[in-house]
Scaffold this motif. Structure first.
Motif, PDB file in Angstrom:
ATOM      1  N   ASP A 174       2.443 -16.628   6.995  1.00 58.15           N
ATOM      2  CA  ASP A 174       3.754 -17.752   7.044  1.00 58.15           C
ATOM      3  C   ASP A 174       4.073 -17.777   5.585  1.00 58.15           C
ATOM      4  N   THR A 175       3.240 -17.656   4.722  1.00 56.73           N
ATOM      5  CA  THR A 175       3.679 -17.959   3.525  1.00 56.73           C
ATOM      6  C   THR A 175       3.655 -16.704   2.460  1.00 56.73           C
ATOM      7  N   ASN A 176       3.432 -15.611   2.953  1.00 55.27           N
ATOM      8  CA  ASN A 176       3.273 -14.245   2.518  1.00 55.27           C
ATOM      9  C   ASN A 176       2.368 -14.216   1.130  1.00 55.27           C
ATOM     10  N   GLU A 177       1.707 -15.319   1.046  1.00 55.11           N
ATOM     11  CA  GLU A 177       0.889 -15.571  -0.134  1.00 55.11           C
ATOM     12  C   GLU A 177      -0.405 -14.508  -0.036  1.00 55.11           C
ATOM     13  N   VAL A 178      -0.788 -13.773  -0.996  1.00 58.94           N
ATOM     14  CA  VAL A 178      -1.691 -12.645  -1.000  1.00 58.94           C
ATOM     15  C   VAL A 178      -3.181 -13.626  -0.855  1.00 58.94           C
ATOM     16  N   LEU A 179      -3.741 -13.119   0.281  1.00 55.99           N
ATOM     17  CA  LEU A 179      -5.137 -14.006   0.405  1.00 55.99           C
ATOM     18  C   LEU A 179      -6.261 -12.889  -0.172  1.00 55.99           C
ATOM     19  N   HIS A 180      -6.157 -11.729   0.027  1.00 57.59           N
ATOM     20  CA  HIS A 180      -7.083 -10.897  -0.244  1.00 57.59           C
ATOM     21  C   HIS A 180      -6.493  -9.438  -0.983  1.00 57.59           C
ATOM     22  N   ALA A 181      -6.877  -8.900  -1.972  1.00 55.07           N
ATOM     23  CA  ALA A 181      -6.306  -7.547  -2.371  1.00 55.07           C
ATOM     24  C   ALA A 181      -7.466  -7.039  -2.676  1.00 55.07           C
ATOM     25  N   ASN A 182      -7.552  -5.621  -2.486  1.00 56.04           N
ATOM     26  CA  ASN A 182      -8.332  -4.668  -2.997  1.00 56.04           C
ATOM     27  C   ASN A 182      -8.756  -5.010  -4.356  1.00 56.04           C
ATOM     28  N   PRO A 183      -9.924  -5.111  -4.693  1.00 56.43           N
ATOM     29  CA  PRO A 183     -10.204  -5.538  -6.099  1.00 56.43           C
ATOM     30  C   PRO A 183     -10.163  -4.016  -6.734  1.00 56.43           C
ATOM     31  N   ASN A 184     -10.700  -3.004  -6.191  1.00 55.27           N
ATOM     32  CA  ASN A 184     -10.619  -1.743  -7.031  1.00 55.27           C
ATOM     33  C   ASN A 184      -9.841  -0.658  -6.362  1.00 55.27           C
ATOM     34  N   GLN A 185      -8.996  -0.288  -6.936  1.00 51.61           N
ATOM     35  CA  GLN A 185      -8.073   0.799  -6.071  1.00 51.61           C
ATOM     36  C   GLN A 185      -8.994   1.990  -5.617  1.00 51.61           C
ATOM     37  N   ILE A 186      -8.779   2.396  -4.261  1.00 46.27           N
ATOM     38  CA  ILE A 186      -9.475   3.081  -3.731  1.00 46.27           C
ATOM     39  C   ILE A 186      -8.778   4.323  -3.399  1.00 46.27           C
ATOM     40  N   GLY A 187      -7.206   4.395  -3.661  1.00 49.17           N
ATOM     41  CA  GLY A 187      -6.643   5.580  -3.174  1.00 49.17           C
ATOM     42  C   GLY A 187      -5.373   5.541  -3.875  1.00 49.17           C
ATOM     43  N   SER A 188      -4.648   6.531  -3.862  1.00 49.33           N
ATOM     44  CA  SER A 188      -3.265   6.680  -4.240  1.00 49.33           C
ATOM     45  C   SER A 188      -2.307   7.433  -3.349  1.00 49.33           C
ATOM     46  N   GLY A 189      -1.099   7.341  -3.790  1.00 52.04           N
ATOM     47  CA  GLY A 189      -0.183   8.294  -3.043  1.00 52.04           C
ATOM     48  C   GLY A 189       0.003   8.060  -1.698  1.00 52.04           C
ATOM     49  N   TYR A 190      -0.005   6.701  -1.193  1.00 44.47           N
ATOM     50  CA  TYR A 190       0.058   6.635   0.099  1.00 44.47           C
ATOM     51  C   TYR A 190       1.519   6.969   0.972  1.00 44.47           C
ATOM     52  N   ILE A 191       1.081   7.493   2.201  1.00 40.32           N
ATOM     53  CA  ILE A 191       2.357   7.974   2.761  1.00 40.32           C
ATOM     54  C   ILE A 191       3.132   6.685   3.556  1.00 40.32           C
ATOM     55  N   ALA A 192       2.505   5.872   4.058  1.00 42.34           N
ATOM     56  CA  ALA A 192       3.037   4.960   4.697  1.00 42.34           C
ATOM     57  C   ALA A 192       2.331   3.536   4.579  1.00 42.34           C
TER      58      ALA A 192
END
Lengths: 639, 228
Positions: free
Chosen positions: A99-117
């Motif tokens: 509803d609010t687009n507020e981030v509830l959880h984000a990956n604390p440590n980047q696990i990957g890069s260069g996503y395609i989608a």
């Protein structure tokens, strides 16, 4: 060509191999077609198709994340990091309040890069209900890494893209391979049973197995194989967890299972085709054999019962039928607990019984009518035995045979009578010619007036006897004609008094010459009878002649005409010169005379002729003798 | 001298008939089948034919039909066939008389005589007035006499009356009572069979064979009539 090929084992083998190959290619392209239609490949671009694929993959991953996340009392969301990091395709993920687009959880440590989608999946969030600050739904953002080679998902992507790229040609390919499969199958069915150097359908080993058992066995094998196949296929998921190696194994297993099921089916089909060609499909069934065996036994028993029934007497037949009906009625009353059913069944029984009863009545009527006709002398009549059975038929046939017998006998009798009359007439003609000469020459000798007395005496005898012979021949013809009814009778009304008067007049001189006193009594009122005058005269002539010959001289002769009711009676009475040593009946037999009168003139046919002629004119002729009294009564109906 | 043809396949009968007919009045011709008879009749003037029916080559009936084509000579058929139907068919095919075998010689003679007289007098006879003629019977009312074949039959007055009544009404049947009333002029009570006896006597005088009358016929159960 096909016929030749059908006899070639190698061709058949090739056809079989081709069938398998085509079947699998059909399966492969068929799956492609299904996917094409299911995923609307014909309206989508390539990008949309791959996007859909990635979206599906990210959805699967987001489900995984959602399942491994939980909410604490503060409504904070936590994700247990475990399996989701093993997903090699996952680059990064973020959970939002939708509803609010507020981030509830984000990956604390980047696990990957260069996503395609980057894809979002929405989930309804369930967490502690004590917390007022509720979040209705959460949004999980999944970011994908490029798909690694050798992964199942990569395989899936390749397959989808392959199907998409070849979506039109695949359709045509499917059609072609399907047709090829069908034609190979058809060829195998057609060639089933054909062998080299043999025109007939040959029976193989499999055809010795009863068809139904064979079908059950092969059917169950196919079913088991297919179920195994489905079981294996259920295990296959082209998802993020799958590994390539087990997948290939499984696919191979499915291939083998399908192959053996298909082969089994083809074998069954070929055997079925052979059986149809040999026309043993039904006969080779165990069930059929069993049923026909039961049926045959039943038929024999039924026939036996029928034979016994047919040989029973009518009384027993009727009794058995009656008892059967009674039992049926009792059964009805027991079974039908409600009155309405009882009435209904009773009516049904009557409906069936009534036509039968009517049929019986018709048979009896037919037989009765024919019997009546036979009794009335219509020997040609026949009973129509159509639809008849049992004793009716037997009886009707007997009647028909009686009729036939009677008409044959009557015909024979008529024929022989005619023949006899003809014979007598012809013989009499032949006798008459020499007799003429005899009579004439006797007369000529007489004219010569021989001197010797003895010669004169002999000539008198000759003359007398030749005249007697003449009379005899004439009477013979007449007697045979009168008795066989071969005379034309012309019946006319006739006055009985006048007829008697005329006859007496003709004979009065002769009576006087024989010293017989004639006493005539007759009714005054005119009596009219229906006779043929000539024959009536012949009767009187014969009777009066007899009286002149056989009546005792100097005795009285009584003639009378009496009307009795509706009958006119002529009565002739005289006293016999000789003892009457034969019965009255015998007197009217042809050639019968009182033995002692044999030597006298007359043929002995007089009474017989008189009797026959009277009967010919529908009259009655009766003779009575009482001691020396001889009496003849002739009766005619008065009109 | 009249010419008579005798035709029979039985030679004994032919010669017997020849003996009987050889009275000096007739010239005799003989034939042994129908074809011969036809030939003789066509070559000679024959006044009477005596012919058998059953003969080889051509039978009597056929021969008679042939002869009838060019001659009306009287034909007397002689036959062993004695049935009524035979007699009728013989007479219908053109015969003048029919005698059944075995016949009595005098009967044949009488019939021959009768036929010849009738044939020869045919057309030439001028019956006198008050003369009734039926066949060969001639009743002359003037002299109250009856001639049969030119011979006086010598009837009694009653017999003459009866015959006259019947001849005047040729073909009509009179019952015995009617005859009695008309002849005796009394009502017929207790007359018994007077008329029948008289009729019998008349028949014996005028008929060649009284048992088979040609003229005075009995209609049994009805009465009597004259035919001819």
């Amino acid at each position: 060509v096909i016929k030749k090929l059908s006899k070639n084992l190698f061709a058949k083998f090739i056809a079989f191999i081709l069938l398998v190959v085509f079947a699998f290619t059909t399966l492969f392209s068929g799956v492609g077609c299904l996917i094409s239609f299911n995923e609307n490949f014909f309206t989508k671009s390539r990008k949309e198709v791959t996007d859909d694929l990635y979206s599906d993959i990210s959805y699967e991953i987001s489900i995984l994340i959602y399942n491994s996340s939980y909410f604490d009392y503060n409504g904070d969301i936590y994700v247990s990091y475990g399996r989701n990091y093993n997903v090699t395709e996952l680059a990064d993920f973020v959970i939002y309040n939708s509803d609010t687009n507020e981030v509830l959880h984000a990956n604390p440590n980047q696990i990957g890069s260069g996503y395609i989608a980057k894809y979002y999946s929405y989930f309804k969030a369930y967490y502690n209900s004590l917390n007022d600050d509720t979040i209705d739904a959460i949004k999980i953002e999944v970011k994908l890494k490029p798909l690694s080679e050798n992964s199942v998902l990569k395989l899936r992507e390749k397959l989808i893209i392959f199907y998409y790229d070849n979506r039109f040609s695949n359709l045509i390919f499917f059609l072609i391979t399907f047709l090829m499969t069908a034609s190979m199958f058809a060829f195998l069915l057609y060639s089933a049973g054909h062998k080299k150097d043999c025109d007939n359908i040959s029976k193989g080993f499999l055809e010795k197995i009863p068809f139904d058992i064979f079908t059950v066995i092969s059917g169950s094998i196919i079913v088991i194989l297919l179920m195994l196949c489905i079981g294996v296929a259920d295990n296959i998921t082209l998802t993020i967890y799958s590994y390539v190696e087990p997948l290939i194994l499984k696919l191979f297993a499915i291939f083998l299972l399908l192959l053996s099921a298909g082969v089994m089916f083809v074998i069954w089909s070929i055997s079925f085709a052979k059986r149809i060609k040999l026309k043993i499909t039904l006969k080779s069934c165990v069930m059929y054999k069993f049923l026909s065996f039961i049926f045959n036994k039943f038929k024999v028993v039924f026939k036996f019962c029928l034979t016994i029934f047919n040989n029973l007497k009518v009384v027993w037949k009727v009794s058995i039928i009656f008892i059967a009906i009674t039992l049926f009625e009792i059964l009805i009353s027991v079974l039908a607990d409600e009155l309405e059913y009882y009435v209904l069944l009773s009516i049904l029984e009557k409906v069936f019984a009534f036509p039968l009863i009517v049929l019986f009545c018709i048979f009896i009527q037919r037989i009765k009518e024919c019997g009546g006709k036979l009794a009335n002398g219509l020997t040609e009549s026949k009973v129509n035995t159509e639809y008849m059975f049992w004793d009716f038929k037997e009886h009707a046939e007997n009647l028909n045979n009686i009729g036939k017998g009677i008409s044959l006998a009557v015909e024979e009798k008529l024929k022989s009578e005619r023949f006899k009359t003809e014979l007598i007439t012809n013989v009499s003609h032949d006798i008459k010619t020499p007799l003429t000469s005899v009579i004439n020459y006797v007369d000529l000798i007489k004219k010569e007036e021989p001197k010797e007395e003895k010669i004169k005496e002999y000539i008198a005898i000759l003359e007398h006897q030749s005249n007697r012979l003449k009379k005899l021949v004439e009477d013979l013809v007449e007697a045979s004609k009168a008795s066989s009814g071969n005379l034309p009778v012309n019946l006319l009304p006739c006055n009985a008094q006048i007829a008697l008067e005329q006859a007496v007049g003709e004979y009065s001189e002769k009576f006087k010459a024989n010293n017989l006193q004639l006493i005539v009594k007759k009714e005054e009122a005119p009596i009219s009878i229906l006779v043929d005058g000539r024959y009536l005269w012949r009767i009187f002539d014969n009777l009066l002649n007899n009286i002149c010959k056989y009546a005792l001289p100097d005795s009285r002769v009584y003639l009378s005409l009496i009307k009795r009711d509706n009958i006119a009676e002529f009565c002739f009475k005289n006293i016999s010169k000789y003892e009457l040593d034969i019965s009255a009946e015998e007197l009217t037999e042809r050639f019968v005379r009182s033995d002692k009168s044999r030597s006298t003139e007359g043929s002995g046919l007089g009474l017989s002729i008189a009797k026959s002629l009277t009967e010919l004119q529908n009259g009655m002729f009766e003779i009575y003798s009482d001691g020396d009294l001889f009496k003849v009564v002739i009766k005619f109906n008065i009109i | 001298l009249y010419n008579i043809l005798i035709c029979d396949d039985e030679k004994d009968i032919v010669s017997a008939l020849k003996i009987y007919l050889n009275t000096g009045e007739y010239e005799l011709f003989t034939a042994y089948n129908g074809a011969e008879a036809v030939e003789i009749v066509s070559n000679n003037e024959i006044h009477l034919i005596l012919m058998d029916i059953m003969m080889p080559v051509m039978d009597g009936i056929e021969a008679m039909k042939e002869i009838r084509k060019f001659s009306n000579t009287p034909v007397i058929l002689l036959s062993a066939k004695s049935e009524d139907i035979d007699k009728i068919s013989g007479l219908n095919s053109g015969a003048d008389d029919y005698i059944t075998k075995p016949f009595k010689p005098f009967e044949v003679l009488a019939r021959v005589k009768s036929q010849i007289r009738r044939y020869m007098q045919l057309g030439s006879g001028k019956p006198e007035q008050e003369t009734l003629v039926v066949g060969n019977i001639e009743l002359q009312d003037k002299g109250k006499v009856v001639f049969v074949d030119g011979v006086n039959a010598e009837l009694t007055p009653i017999e003459y009356q009866i015959l006259k009544l019947l001849m005047e009404n040729k073909g009509q049947v009179f019952s015995p009572n009617e005859i009695y009333e008309k002849v005796w002029k009394f009502s017929p009570i207790g007359t018994e069979n007077t008329v029948a006896v008289h009729i019998r006597h008349i028949r014996e005088k005028i008929e060649i064979t009284p048992a088979e009358p040609r003229y005075l016929k009995v209609v049994w159960g009805q009465g009597y009539k004259i035919e001819g």
